[in-house]
Design a protein around this motif. Structure first.
Motif, PDB file in Angstrom:
ATOM      1  N   PHE A  21     -26.784  25.938  -8.704  1.00  0.00           N
ATOM      2  CA  PHE A  21     -28.036  26.944  -8.552  1.00  0.00           C
ATOM      3  C   PHE A  21     -27.714  27.871  -9.711  1.00  0.00           C
ATOM      4  O   PHE A  21     -28.843  28.245 -10.575  1.00  0.00           O
ATOM      5  CB  PHE A  21     -27.949  27.583  -7.203  1.00  0.00           C
ATOM      6  CG  PHE A  21     -28.780  28.729  -7.026  1.00  0.00           C
ATOM      7  CD1 PHE A  21     -30.026  28.525  -7.382  1.00  0.00           C
ATOM      8  CD2 PHE A  21     -28.375  29.745  -6.314  1.00  0.00           C
ATOM      9  CE1 PHE A  21     -31.049  29.739  -7.073  1.00  0.00           C
ATOM     10  CE2 PHE A  21     -29.387  30.839  -5.965  1.00  0.00           C
ATOM     11  CZ  PHE A  21     -30.694  30.613  -6.338  1.00  0.00           C
ATOM     12  N   ASN A  87     -12.158  17.402  -9.875  1.00  0.00           N
ATOM     13  CA  ASN A  87     -11.209  16.993  -8.927  1.00  0.00           C
ATOM     14  C   ASN A  87      -9.919  16.085  -9.538  1.00  0.00           C
ATOM     15  O   ASN A  87      -8.995  15.836  -8.592  1.00  0.00           O
ATOM     16  CB  ASN A  87     -11.793  16.390  -7.585  1.00  0.00           C
ATOM     17  CG  ASN A  87     -12.374  17.111  -6.694  1.00  0.00           C
ATOM     18  OD1 ASN A  87     -11.979  18.435  -6.690  1.00  0.00           O
ATOM     19  ND2 ASN A  87     -13.315  16.756  -6.199  1.00  0.00           N
ATOM     20  N   CYS A 111     -18.361  28.010 -13.341  1.00  0.00           N
ATOM     21  CA  CYS A 111     -18.963  28.429 -11.953  1.00  0.00           C
ATOM     22  C   CYS A 111     -18.903  27.349 -11.035  1.00  0.00           C
ATOM     23  O   CYS A 111     -19.330  27.518  -9.776  1.00  0.00           O
ATOM     24  CB  CYS A 111     -20.825  28.128 -12.380  1.00  0.00           C
ATOM     25  SG  CYS A 111     -21.193  29.250 -13.655  1.00  0.00           S
ATOM     26  N   ALA A 112     -18.317  26.222 -11.356  1.00  0.00           N
ATOM     27  CA  ALA A 112     -18.154  25.070 -10.494  1.00  0.00           C
ATOM     28  C   ALA A 112     -17.306  25.327  -9.374  1.00  0.00           C
ATOM     29  O   ALA A 112     -16.305  26.083  -9.283  1.00  0.00           O
ATOM     30  CB  ALA A 112     -17.455  23.904 -11.048  1.00  0.00           C
ATOM     31  N   ALA A 113     -17.562  24.994  -8.136  1.00  0.00           N
ATOM     32  CA  ALA A 113     -17.008  25.365  -6.868  1.00  0.00           C
ATOM     33  C   ALA A 113     -17.423  24.490  -5.832  1.00  0.00           C
ATOM     34  O   ALA A 113     -18.676  24.018  -5.925  1.00  0.00           O
ATOM     35  CB  ALA A 113     -17.131  26.726  -6.555  1.00  0.00           C
ATOM     36  N   ILE A 155     -16.476  32.716 -11.991  1.00  0.00           N
ATOM     37  CA  ILE A 155     -17.340  33.352 -10.796  1.00  0.00           C
ATOM     38  C   ILE A 155     -16.701  33.013  -9.790  1.00  0.00           C
ATOM     39  O   ILE A 155     -16.394  31.928  -9.122  1.00  0.00           O
ATOM     40  CB  ILE A 155     -18.590  32.517 -11.129  1.00  0.00           C
ATOM     41  CG1 ILE A 155     -19.169  32.387 -12.603  1.00  0.00           C
ATOM     42  CG2 ILE A 155     -19.439  32.986  -9.933  1.00  0.00           C
ATOM     43  CD1 ILE A 155     -19.241  33.623 -13.281  1.00  0.00           C
ATOM     44  N   TYR A 208     -13.693  28.392   2.513  1.00  0.00           N
ATOM     45  CA  TYR A 208     -14.481  28.568   1.259  1.00  0.00           C
ATOM     46  C   TYR A 208     -13.944  30.082   0.683  1.00  0.00           C
ATOM     47  O   TYR A 208     -13.441  30.262  -0.513  1.00  0.00           O
ATOM     48  CB  TYR A 208     -16.192  28.688   1.224  1.00  0.00           C
ATOM     49  CG  TYR A 208     -16.779  29.318   0.184  1.00  0.00           C
ATOM     50  CD1 TYR A 208     -16.904  28.721  -0.884  1.00  0.00           C
ATOM     51  CD2 TYR A 208     -17.586  30.435   0.274  1.00  0.00           C
ATOM     52  CE1 TYR A 208     -17.440  29.424  -2.128  1.00  0.00           C
ATOM     53  CE2 TYR A 208     -18.101  31.040  -0.757  1.00  0.00           C
ATOM     54  CZ  TYR A 208     -18.144  30.424  -2.022  1.00  0.00           C
ATOM     55  OH  TYR A 208     -18.557  31.107  -2.858  1.00  0.00           O
ATOM     56  N   PRO A 233     -20.256  37.886  -7.289  1.00  0.00           N
ATOM     57  CA  PRO A 233     -21.617  38.208  -6.585  1.00  0.00           C
ATOM     58  C   PRO A 233     -21.600  38.043  -5.210  1.00  0.00           C
ATOM     59  O   PRO A 233     -20.922  37.401  -4.335  1.00  0.00           O
ATOM     60  CB  PRO A 233     -22.597  37.124  -7.129  1.00  0.00           C
ATOM     61  CG  PRO A 233     -21.716  36.146  -8.049  1.00  0.00           C
ATOM     62  CD  PRO A 233     -20.068  36.706  -7.573  1.00  0.00           C
ATOM     63  N   VAL A 236     -26.201  34.937  -3.189  1.00  0.00           N
ATOM     64  CA  VAL A 236     -26.911  34.671  -4.420  1.00  0.00           C
ATOM     65  C   VAL A 236     -28.515  34.258  -3.894  1.00  0.00           C
ATOM     66  O   VAL A 236     -28.551  33.255  -3.241  1.00  0.00           O
ATOM     67  CB  VAL A 236     -26.361  34.031  -5.584  1.00  0.00           C
ATOM     68  CG1 VAL A 236     -27.338  34.056  -6.757  1.00  0.00           C
ATOM     69  CG2 VAL A 236     -25.066  34.625  -5.989  1.00  0.00           C
TER      70      VAL A 236
HETATM   71  N1  LIG Z   1     -24.656  30.607  -4.004  1.00  0.00           N
HETATM   72  C1  LIG Z   1     -24.084  31.927  -3.703  1.00  0.00           C
HETATM   73  O1  LIG Z   1     -24.751  32.538  -2.580  1.00  0.00           O
HETATM   74  C2  LIG Z   1     -23.180  32.406  -4.227  1.00  0.00           C
HETATM   75  C3  LIG Z   1     -22.282  31.595  -5.264  1.00  0.00           C
HETATM   76  N2  LIG Z   1     -21.043  32.347  -5.741  1.00  0.00           N
HETATM   77  C4  LIG Z   1     -20.350  31.344  -6.676  1.00  0.00           C
HETATM   78  O2  LIG Z   1     -21.037  31.088  -7.819  1.00  0.00           O
HETATM   79  C5  LIG Z   1     -20.617  29.820  -8.252  1.00  0.00           C
HETATM   80  C6  LIG Z   1     -21.903  28.791  -8.463  1.00  0.00           C
HETATM   81  O3  LIG Z   1     -22.304  28.890  -7.143  1.00  0.00           O
HETATM   82  P1  LIG Z   1     -23.615  27.792  -6.782  1.00  0.00           P
HETATM   83  O4  LIG Z   1     -24.277  27.638  -8.156  1.00  0.00           O
HETATM   84  O5  LIG Z   1     -24.572  28.577  -5.756  1.00  0.00           O
HETATM   85  O6  LIG Z   1     -23.005  26.361  -6.250  1.00  0.00           O
HETATM   86  P2  LIG Z   1     -23.812  24.935  -6.213  1.00  0.00           P
HETATM   87  O7  LIG Z   1     -23.278  24.237  -5.037  1.00  0.00           O
HETATM   88  O8  LIG Z   1     -25.185  25.130  -6.406  1.00  0.00           O
HETATM   89  O9  LIG Z   1     -23.244  24.437  -7.627  1.00  0.00           O
HETATM   90  C7  LIG Z   1     -21.771  23.951  -7.600  1.00  0.00           C
HETATM   91  C8  LIG Z   1     -21.602  23.506  -8.920  1.00  0.00           C
HETATM   92  O10 LIG Z   1     -20.300  22.718  -8.883  1.00  0.00           O
HETATM   93  C9  LIG Z   1     -20.175  21.426  -9.454  1.00  0.00           C
HETATM   94  N3  LIG Z   1     -19.080  20.561  -8.874  1.00  0.00           N
HETATM   95  C10 LIG Z   1     -18.761  20.540  -7.460  1.00  0.00           C
HETATM   96  N4  LIG Z   1     -17.620  19.818  -7.475  1.00  0.00           N
HETATM   97  C11 LIG Z   1     -17.578  19.116  -8.790  1.00  0.00           C
HETATM   98  C12 LIG Z   1     -16.527  18.331  -9.368  1.00  0.00           C
HETATM   99  N5  LIG Z   1     -15.693  17.751  -8.912  1.00  0.00           N
HETATM  100  N6  LIG Z   1     -16.541  18.106 -10.583  1.00  0.00           N
HETATM  101  C13 LIG Z   1     -17.680  18.624 -11.364  1.00  0.00           C
HETATM  102  N7  LIG Z   1     -18.547  19.433 -11.097  1.00  0.00           N
HETATM  103  C14 LIG Z   1     -18.563  19.865  -9.762  1.00  0.00           C
HETATM  104  C15 LIG Z   1     -21.628  20.990  -8.825  1.00  0.00           C
HETATM  105  O11 LIG Z   1     -21.914  19.849  -9.507  1.00  0.00           O
HETATM  106  P3  LIG Z   1     -22.609  18.485  -8.839  1.00  0.00           P
HETATM  107  O12 LIG Z   1     -24.239  19.123  -9.027  1.00  0.00           O
HETATM  108  O13 LIG Z   1     -22.181  17.433  -9.483  1.00  0.00           O
HETATM  109  O14 LIG Z   1     -22.385  18.636  -7.392  1.00  0.00           O
HETATM  110  C16 LIG Z   1     -22.454  21.984  -9.249  1.00  0.00           C
HETATM  111  O15 LIG Z   1     -22.983  22.063 -10.440  1.00  0.00           O
HETATM  112  C17 LIG Z   1     -19.652  29.254  -7.224  1.00  0.00           C
HETATM  113  O16 LIG Z   1     -18.262  29.384  -7.905  1.00  0.00           O
HETATM  114  C18 LIG Z   1     -19.967  30.117  -6.109  1.00  0.00           C
HETATM  115  O17 LIG Z   1     -18.397  30.438  -5.453  1.00  0.00           O
HETATM  116  C19 LIG Z   1     -20.653  33.051  -5.317  1.00  0.00           C
HETATM  117  C20 LIG Z   1     -21.500  34.068  -4.378  1.00  0.00           C
HETATM  118  C21 LIG Z   1     -22.387  33.709  -3.791  1.00  0.00           C
END
Ligand SMILES: NC(=O)C1=CN([C@@H]2O[C@H](COP(=O)(O)OP(=O)(O)OC[C@H]3O[C@@H](n4cnc5c(N)ncnc54)[C@H](OP(=O)(O)O)[C@@H]3O)[C@@H](O)[C@H]2O)C=CC1
Ligand SMILES: CCCCCCCCCCCCCCCCCCCCCC(=O)SCCNC(=O)CCNC(=O)[C@H](O)C(C)(C)COP(=O)(O)OP(=O)(O)OC[C@H]1O[C@@H](n2cnc3c(N)ncnc32)[C@H](O)[C@@H]1OP(=O)(O)O
Length: 519
Positions: A21, A87, A111-113, A155, A208, A233, A236
């Motif tokens: 996102f 991973n 950003c990945a998580a 992030i 988490y 943040p 979000v």
């Molecule tokens: N959304 C929210 O409300 C909030 C988010 N955050 C932080 O912002 C950041 C982004 O969050 P958000 O965009 O919402 O999360 P999403 O779940 O939308 O995106 C997570 C991203 O991490 C990637 N990812 C997960 N596992 C792997 C892996 N093993 N290898 C490579 N890529 C991987 C995913 O890839 P794939 O598409 O392949 O799964 C995806 O691109 C995070 O760090 C989160 O902690 C902080 C506060 C609030």
């Protein structure tokens, strides 16, 4: 010209989580404001039968990137998808790709998580530690071998220290060293891990937030000589202004609740109405990220700075206001084919909440499943409802509390920006009009998440009318049955009934007599 936009010109930028996102909105803004950037490297894994390129091109071809194509027609050439699984050891990146990344990268946005709160059946503790902690450690190691690296932006989340009430822009130590946790997960049995997880996470509400706190500690410990900043943040939400209002693309956090409410599945929630709903638009977060990237690279602060990007401290909204506005929007723009009429009851009482779950959620689901069975179809509503209620129960912690986040660093950064940068990379949510934002948010959920057509609104309104009539009919029938049973069993109820009937009869007779006299 904006100083920040100019700074990213000619740069090679590495983004993890670009398919998520936040990552998508970050890429969009980068391409739109700095179309002369050199390249964006995105670490992606293949998914759902799609290759890396297909995944990335699908994002670039989406509505979100419509404006980008106007200002940066060669956007497809400026993005380089690199196979990576965060991973795995060295992220399973090929030698050639690794070489290119190490020698060319100027800025990293990590950003990945995994934002999943935890599901014990899926070995989530290991997965979350691997992604939110170990991967951060590995990326920092990679970053330390990048001679051209100017800034590393990590992030995190404003809730990484949600076990505290007041949170400063500092990195708080965790009771157990991240390294010890990483080491022990390597040799401990899954069953033992599950057993010790609650003891490890202590007063954190889920795996988490705990692993995000560990991730921050890793950043602090492994920072070496890097220019690092951490961004935290709060919740979000959909875009506020850019590239257009209301864009969302996943069902996490408020989005899933808005869908469940709009479709009439969820009609009550255990929430404190006056608690702060600390939602922050995704474009605001991205603007801060880009400003922080510039500031960290150019001003090179001596220590790792933490930046909070929250709304509650400067422009608070509460869950009650949010619920009322969400419902008001459903009146104007209903979702298609709702299960029941949308409603939103907030309660802080556990007993009332369980009552609502039984009467307003589980009972209708069971009745509907009976109907499906009777009509020869597979029942599914009870299963769906259980899953929804489980998700809602995981969010309850966050909608029954308020936190105070200090924002000195974020305010300092704002004062460092030129008026032009403050406009182009606006992260000041004082000007956010919540009612307008929430309406656009709900509309965005309908259009971009549910992919519903606006042409279906009249039909949806008709269906809501029908559902309201069914609701009244059902309640009246229920009342009459209950009353009939009561009359059969109680003399007192019979007396009350005869009194009401005779009173109505007398009133009608008097009314008829007086109207005859006038004639
Ligand atoms: N959304 C929210 O409300 C909030 C988010 N955050 C932080 O912002 C950041 C982004 O969050 P958000 O965009 O919402 O999360 P999403 O779940 O939308 O995106 C997570 C991203 O991490 C990637 N990812 C997960 N596992 C792997 C892996 N093993 N290898 C490579 N890529 C991987 C995913 O890839 P794939 O598409 O392949 O799964 C995806 O691109 C995070 O760090 C989160 O902690 C902080 C506060 C609030
Ligand atoms: C009546 C009231 C009306 C009110 C009016 C409206 C007003 C608005 C009020 C708004 C109040 C909101 C408050 C928000 C507070 C957020 C606080 C965030 C704080 C931190 C912020 C962050 O820093 S970070 C972002 C937050 N992080 C998440 O929010 C992840 C949640 N999530 C999971 O923790 C996992 O998802 C979980 C569920 C374990 C399953 O985990 P799991 O491993 O078992 O399974 P999966 O994830 O694979 O999902 C399995 C199936 O569940 C489906 N599903 C997944 N999520 C779903 C979801 N949210 N709603 C529905 N359905 C969901 C999915 O679609 C699959 O369905 P299917 O199988 O049919 O495909």
């Amino acid at each position: 010209m904006s100083t920040i936009a100019a700074f990213y010109g000619g740069k090679s930028i590495l983004i993890t989580g670009a398919t998520g996102f936040l990552g998508k909105v970050l890429m969009e803004k980068l391409f739109r404001t700095s179309p002369d950037l050199k390249v964006i490297y995105v670490l992606v894994r293949p998914k759902a039968g799609q290759t890396l390129q297909q995944r990335v091109f699908q994002i670039l071809d989406s509505k979100l990137f419509e404006k980008v194509k106007e200002v940066c027609p060669n956007v497809h050439e400026k993005i380089r998808a690199i196979y990576a699984d965060l991973n795995q050891n060295d992220f399973a990146i090929s030698k050639e790709d690794m070489q290119e990344l190490l020698s060319c990268t100027n800025i990293i946005f990590h950003c990945a998580a995994t934002v999943c709160f935890g599901n014990p059946q899926r070995n989530i503790p290991i997965h979350a530690v691997q992604l939110n902690v170990t991967a951060t450690q590995q990326l920092l190691l990679m970053a330390s071998q990048m001679p051209k690296l100017e800034a590393f932006i990590h992030i995190s989340t404003a809730y990484s220290n949600c076990n505290l009430k007041h949170i400063d822009e500092v990195i708080y130590p965790c009771p157990v060293e991240p390294k010890k946790i990483i080491d022990s997960l390597e040799w401990l049995d899954d069953a033992i891990i599950d057993e010790i997880t609650p003891k490890l996470i202590r007063d954190w509400p889920n795996i988490y937030t705990y692993t995000k706190a560990l991730g921050e500690m890793v950043v602090q410990q492994e920072s070496r000589n890097l220019n690092i900043a951490i961004i935290r943040p709060s919740i979000v939400g959909a875009t506020w202004q850019e590239p257009f209002p209301g864009w969302v693309d996943n069902i996490n956090g408020p989005n899933g609740i808005i869908i469940a409410t709009g479709k009439g599945f969820l009609r009550a929630i255990k929430a404190t109405p006056m608690a702060v709903a600390d939602v922050i638009p995704v474009d605001t977060v991205v603007n801060l990220m880009l400003a922080v990237g510039w500031y960290t690279a150019v001003h090179r602060p001596k220590s790792t700075l933490v930046y909070h990007i929250t709304s509650g401290n400067i422009n608070p909204c509460n869950w009650h206001k949010m619920g009322v506005q969400v419902l008001a929007t459903f009146e104007k723009i209903p979702f298609e084919r709702p299960f029941r009429r949308p409603n939103a009851n907030f309660t802080t009482n556990s007993f009332t909440s369980q009552y609502w779950n039984a009467v307003s959620h589980r009972a209708p689901a069971i009745i509907y499943d009976c109907y499906l069975r009777l009509t020869g179809r597979k029942p599914r509503m009870t299963k769906l409802m259980n899953r929804l209620l489980r998700t809602v129960s995981m969010l309850e912690y966050f909608i029954n509390r308020s936190w105070e986040w200090s924002t000195y660093n974020t305010e300092m950064l704002m004062s460092e920006l030129s008026p032009e940068d403050q406009r182009v990379f606006n992260f000041d949510v004082r000007q956010l009009n919540w009612l307008e934002y929430i309406e656009n948010y709900v509309l965005g959920v309908k259009k971009y998440l549910l992919k519903e057509d606006m042409a279906g609104i009249p039909e949806a309104k008709q269906r809501l009318k029908r559902l309201r009539n069914i609701h009244y009919l059902f309640n009246t029938a229920l009342f009459l049955i209950a009353w009939r049973l009561l009359i059969a069993r109680s003399q007192m109820a019979r007396n009350v009934w005869f009194f009401i009937v005779s009173f109505c009869y007398k009133f009608l007779s008097y009314f008829r007599a007086s109207s005859t006299l006038k004639v």
